[in-house]
Each structure stands twice: as structure tokens, then as C-alpha cells.
Write an enzyme that holds these catalytic residues in place. Structure first.
Site, PDB file in Angstrom:
ATOM      1  N   LYS A 129      56.265  38.776  39.743  1.00 29.16           N
ATOM      2  CA  LYS A 129      54.863  38.882  39.319  1.00 29.16           C
ATOM      3  C   LYS A 129      54.746  38.643  37.815  1.00 29.16           C
ATOM      4  CE  LYS A 129      53.371  43.119  38.294  1.00 29.16           C
ATOM      5  NZ  LYS A 129      52.772  43.460  36.994  1.00 29.16           N
ATOM      6  N   CYS A 175      45.735  52.707  29.473  1.00 32.43           N
ATOM      7  CA  CYS A 175      46.196  52.676  30.854  1.00 32.43           C
ATOM      8  C   CYS A 175      47.053  53.901  31.097  1.00 32.43           C
ATOM      9  CB  CYS A 175      46.854  51.331  31.133  1.00 32.43           C
ATOM     10  SG  CYS A 175      48.579  51.258  31.368  1.00 32.43           S
ATOM     11  N   ASP A 218      60.467  49.285  33.480  1.00 33.10           N
ATOM     12  CA  ASP A 218      59.890  49.102  34.820  1.00 33.10           C
ATOM     13  C   ASP A 218      60.821  49.589  35.934  1.00 33.10           C
ATOM     14  OD1 ASP A 218      57.637  48.066  33.686  1.00 33.10           O
ATOM     15  OD2 ASP A 218      58.073  45.977  34.146  1.00 33.10           O
ATOM     16  N   ARG A 251      49.588  45.975  43.712  1.00 34.82           N
ATOM     17  CA  ARG A 251      49.424  45.091  42.555  1.00 34.82           C
ATOM     18  C   ARG A 251      50.694  44.296  42.284  1.00 34.82           C
ATOM     19  NH1 ARG A 251      47.320  47.819  37.335  1.00 34.82           N
ATOM     20  NH2 ARG A 251      47.805  45.691  36.759  1.00 34.82           N
TER      21      ARG A 251
END
Ligand code: EPZ
Length: 422
Positions: free
Chosen positions: A22, A119, A311, A403
Site C-alpha cells: 500500500k 491522527c 509499522d 485501509r
């Protein structure tokens, strides 16, 4: 709102195909704004953020095609860029919309992009992107929540020497895309070195750009007047691969990952091996992971590539709850990226968080609970915890996982997980 129901306790066995990345596909799509020709991308994951980026490009006048065959291809053509603007409606759902700023100002001489808000994982400002564009000769203004960037007299950006005070992935990508159409040369120093940067540079080079040094901290770009179309295959998703490695390890299973890039996973593989997990390369693009009888605790510090990726931090925390001993996890990239810890604690994990450090004492017996996903990777970590928990876990707000993970429940069910979406 969709929920995932997971019954823990089954060792995962079988083979999983890793999707395209992504975070490499998003900048590659934005790069299609740099030419009036067709840009054909393959190995695009079918995830929510890709749909959002497609909408954004269509809003700017690009034709976006999603052919049925191959199912991972997308074709873009931005013959004209009519609205050089990224509206709040789309930006608020995806911060990566900021990736259109560089290509838009390079192609049209001006761009107007809504400022992304904060966020869940941190404030995530875009000041470094803007400062770097200024260093390339853009005039930057702010009004009504939008940032406006203009090249002198609406023409081409001059280019210049850009120094990033802090390493930024999308910041580097934005500047790279702005620099390829600049009048002069741009030198980017303290650039991010992530494989996603190298992949973007490869696409841009296929489009006719002149770039040296992508993948190192100094990138030199000689601007070109025009770029042309190209075909490019996006690199495999290293974070999805890392997540499945942890899934194999945490369930004490035996999984084979195909279509992945082991060379992008060096730090994750090294860390997992340190905890006792058996990981082997079994062929080109193939990794086999087998869970250890006993996992041992290991400390981790998140860093920019090639360090251990932020991540993968949440997923590693899930694994650490099952390891014997104390694991200290230090998050250095984002200031608030431990939201998953409180949900894991509700499942029975022994974790204490102090600022940027989380201390995990293991092994803990996790029990199925109702938990809430707070962001993309936190959601993935809760899926992992649920796979090893006793009883049923219900994960709410799974739109976060959609997402960035393609058909996660299908892929997990395919290797034996008891999982369904309601
Ligand atoms: C990219 O975000 C990824 N997103 C993130 O993946 C990833 O977590 C992050 O890089 C770090 O690896 C995409 O590639 C689309 P940064 P990015 O700019 O580029 C600060 C996921 O789960 N900073 O490298 O936005 C920032 O706040 C996502 O897939 C500034 O201060 O991250 C952070 O502390 C989440 N000012 C640090 O730098 C700026 O102008 C690094 O962020 C820009 C960044």
C-alpha cells in the site's frame, strides 16, 4: 460497522500470498499526475486507501481504470490536471493525500491541498514537506485549512538543495516527485531510505526522470521538462509479510509466505529469530515461518529503514505478550503509538506504558474479549493477539484494518484461522 470475530488457539498452517505494498502504491499513483500519458501499475492491493487515492486522482481530472484482468492492475491517465486541489473531504480520510502536493505543483505550477488533521498515532505535521518545497523555490501559503504551493510565475519549480531536519517517508516522496519536473537540479539530503522510496524512484525513472541515489540518504535529481507514461509492478508489502510472520510465530504454526521480498524484512526477521522463531527463505520471494516451542523476550526500538519499522511495533507487542521474560519496546517515530497496549491489557496481557516505552512481561494467557481497533497496525496486532487468545475476540472498528490489509480474514481463514466478519 463491521466487526471481526476470532476464535483463538488454532496453529496457522499453509501458504499465504503477500499483496503489493500500500505504501508504495500510494505514491506511485500520485506520480501518475506528473504526465499526460498512461501509467500502468500492477500488484496494487485492493484496500481502502487505494480506493481513496483513486477518487482523489479522478477528482483532479485523471482517468482511473481498474481492469478485471489482472485483478491487481490499475491504469491512470492525467491528460489534463483540471482541479489542482485535494479537498478536505478526501484528505481527512487519508493523510497520504498530501502525496499529491509535490506532483501537482510540479505539473501545474500551483496546488491547493487540505491540511491533514492530527491522527490517532501522533500529531503528524507536514511542516517538513512544506519547508522542503520552499527550499526548491515554491511559495507556500496557508488559508482556510488548506496549503497552497506555487512555483514562481506559475511555471516550473527552480529546484534546489533540500535538507530534511528529520527523516520523513512521504516528505521524501513528495519532494522527489516535485523535483523530477523542476527546471534545475535538486539535492535531497537526509532522505528516507525505505524500499517504498526506491520503488517510487524506479517508476519515475521508467517515466523518464533522472534520479541518482534513491535508497540512500542523498538523492540527486536533474529535472526534466516532461515525463512520459510507464508500466510498473509495485513491490510486495513488507508490513503485511511481517504481520503474517508474527501470525505464524504466535500461533506456533507453520506458514509459507509467497510473493514477498525477504530483503526488505531483514530487521523484522532478525528480531523474530531472536525470540526463537524459525524463519527460512525457501525460494525466490518465499519465506517459511515455524513457531518456537518457547518464545523468549527481546527488546525492540523502532527506527527508520533499515531499522525495525514502527509499522511492525504493535504486531511485535502481540508476540511479546507470549514470550518468556520482559520485553522493552521503544517507539521513536510516533509519539502516541501504543493505543493497542490498553486493548491487549484487557485481553490479559501484562504491559505497562511509560511515555515512549512499553514494558511487556510474558508469557500471559490472553482471553477473548471485546476490543476496539484504533489505527491500521494496532488493528492487525489485535487480530494477532486474538489468534492466540482463549475463546472469542470481537474486534470493533475494523475499517482501520481494511485501509491497509487486503482480504485479511480470507487470507487468515485460508491457513486455518477461525475468523469471520459480521
Ligand atoms: C509513512 O508515513 C507511512 N505512510 C506510515 O505508514 C509509516 O508509519 C511512516 O511513514 C513511518 O515509517 C505512508 O507511507 C503512506 P513520516 P509518513 O513523515 O510519511 C514527523 C501505515 O500504518 N514529521 O516518515 O507520514 C512525523 O510526525 C502508516 O501504513 C514531522 O514532524 O511518516 C513522525 O513523527 C502509518 N513533520 C516522523 O516525522 C513532517 O512534515 C516520521 O514520519 C513530516 C513528518
Amino acid at each position: 460497522m463491521d466487526k471481526l470475530l476470532i476464535e483463538g488457539g488454532t496453529p496457522l498452517k499453509g501458504s499465504v500470498r503477500i499483496s503489493g505494498a500500500k505504501n508504495a502504491a500510494l505514491p506511485a499513483m500520485a506520480a501518475a499526475l506528473l504526465t499526460s500519458d498512461r501509467v500502468e501499475l500492477e500488484n496494487i492491493p485492493r484496500v481502502r486507501d487505494i480506493i481513496t487515492m483513486g477518487r482523489l486522482l479522478a477528482h483532479m481530472g485523471a482517468i482511473v481504470e481498474t481492469p478485471a484482468i489482472p485483478p491487481t492492475a490499475m491504469i491512470f491517465q492525467a491528460e489534463e490536471v483540471n482541479g489542482a486541489e485535494a479537498p478536505y473531504e478526501l484528505v481527512k480520510t487519508m493523510r497520504a493525500s498530501i502525496l499529491t502536493l509535490g506532483p501537482l505543483v510540479a505539473r501545474s505550477g500551483h496546488a491547493r491541498v487540505s491540511l491533514p488533521g492530527g491522527c490517532a498515532i501522533g500529531a503528524r505535521p507536514v511542516d517538513l514537506h512544506l519547508k522542503a518545497l520552499e527550499q526548491m523555490g515554491a511559495e507556500i501559503g496557508m488559508s482556510h485549512g488548506y496549503v497552497e504551493a506555487r512555483a514562481p510565475r506559475g511555471g516550473r519549480l527552480p529546484g534546489g538543495r533540500v535538507f530534511f531536519d528529520k527523516i520523513t517517508v512521504t516528505g521524501t516522496e513528495n519532494i522527489l516527485m516535485a523535483a523530477v519536473l523542476a527546471k534545475g537540479e535538486t539535492l535531497i539530503e537526509n532522505a528516507a531510505r525505505e524500499p517504498e522510496i526506491t520503488d517510487l524512484a524506479e517508476l519515475l525513472i521508467k517515466m523518464g526522470a533522472d534520479i541518482e541515489g534513491a535508497g540512500t540518504s542523498t538523492i540527486r535529481v536533474h529535472g526534466k521538462e516532461k515525463l512520459h507514461g510507464a508500466k510498473h509492478t509495485i513491490i510486495p508489502d513488507r508490513i503485511e509479510a511481517g504481520t503474517f510472520l508474527v501470525a505464524g510465530a504466535i500461533t506456533k504454526g507453520d506458514l509459507e509466505l509467497t510473493g514477498c521480498a525477504p530483503e526488505h524484512l531483514t530487521s523484522v526477521i532478525a528480531k523474530l529469530r531472536e525470540t526463537g522463531v524459525d524463519i527460512r527463505e525457501t525460494g525466490p520471494g518465499k519465506l517459511r515461518v515455524r513457531g518456537a516451542k518457547k518464545l523468549v523476550a527481546s527488546d525492540v526500538i523502532t527506527e527508520e529503514y533499515p531499522g525495525f519499522a514502527t509499522d511492525m511495533q504493535a504486531q511485535f507487542m502481540a508476540l511479546a505478550t507470549q514470550a518468556e521474560g520482559t520485553s522493552v519496546i521503544t517507539e521513536t517515530i510516533f509519539e502516541n503509538r501504543f493505543l493497542h497496549a490498553s486493548e491487549m491489557i484487557r485481553m490479559g496481557a501484562n504491559i505497562s506504558v511509560e511515555g515512549r516505552r512499553a514494558v511487556v512481561h510474558g508469557p500471559a494467557t490472553l482471553s477473548g474479549s471485546e476490543v476496539i481497533a484504533s489505527d491500521l497496525r494496532a488493528s492487525a496486532s489485535l487480530v494477532l493477539a486474538a489468534l492466540v487468545a482463549r475463546g472469542e475476540t470481537v474486534i470493533d472498528r475494523v475499517y482501520h484494518i481494511d485501509r491497509g490489509y487486503e482480504r485479511i480474514e480470507e487470507k487468515l481463514a485460508g491457513v486455518g484461522a477461525v475468523i469471520r466478519r459480521v
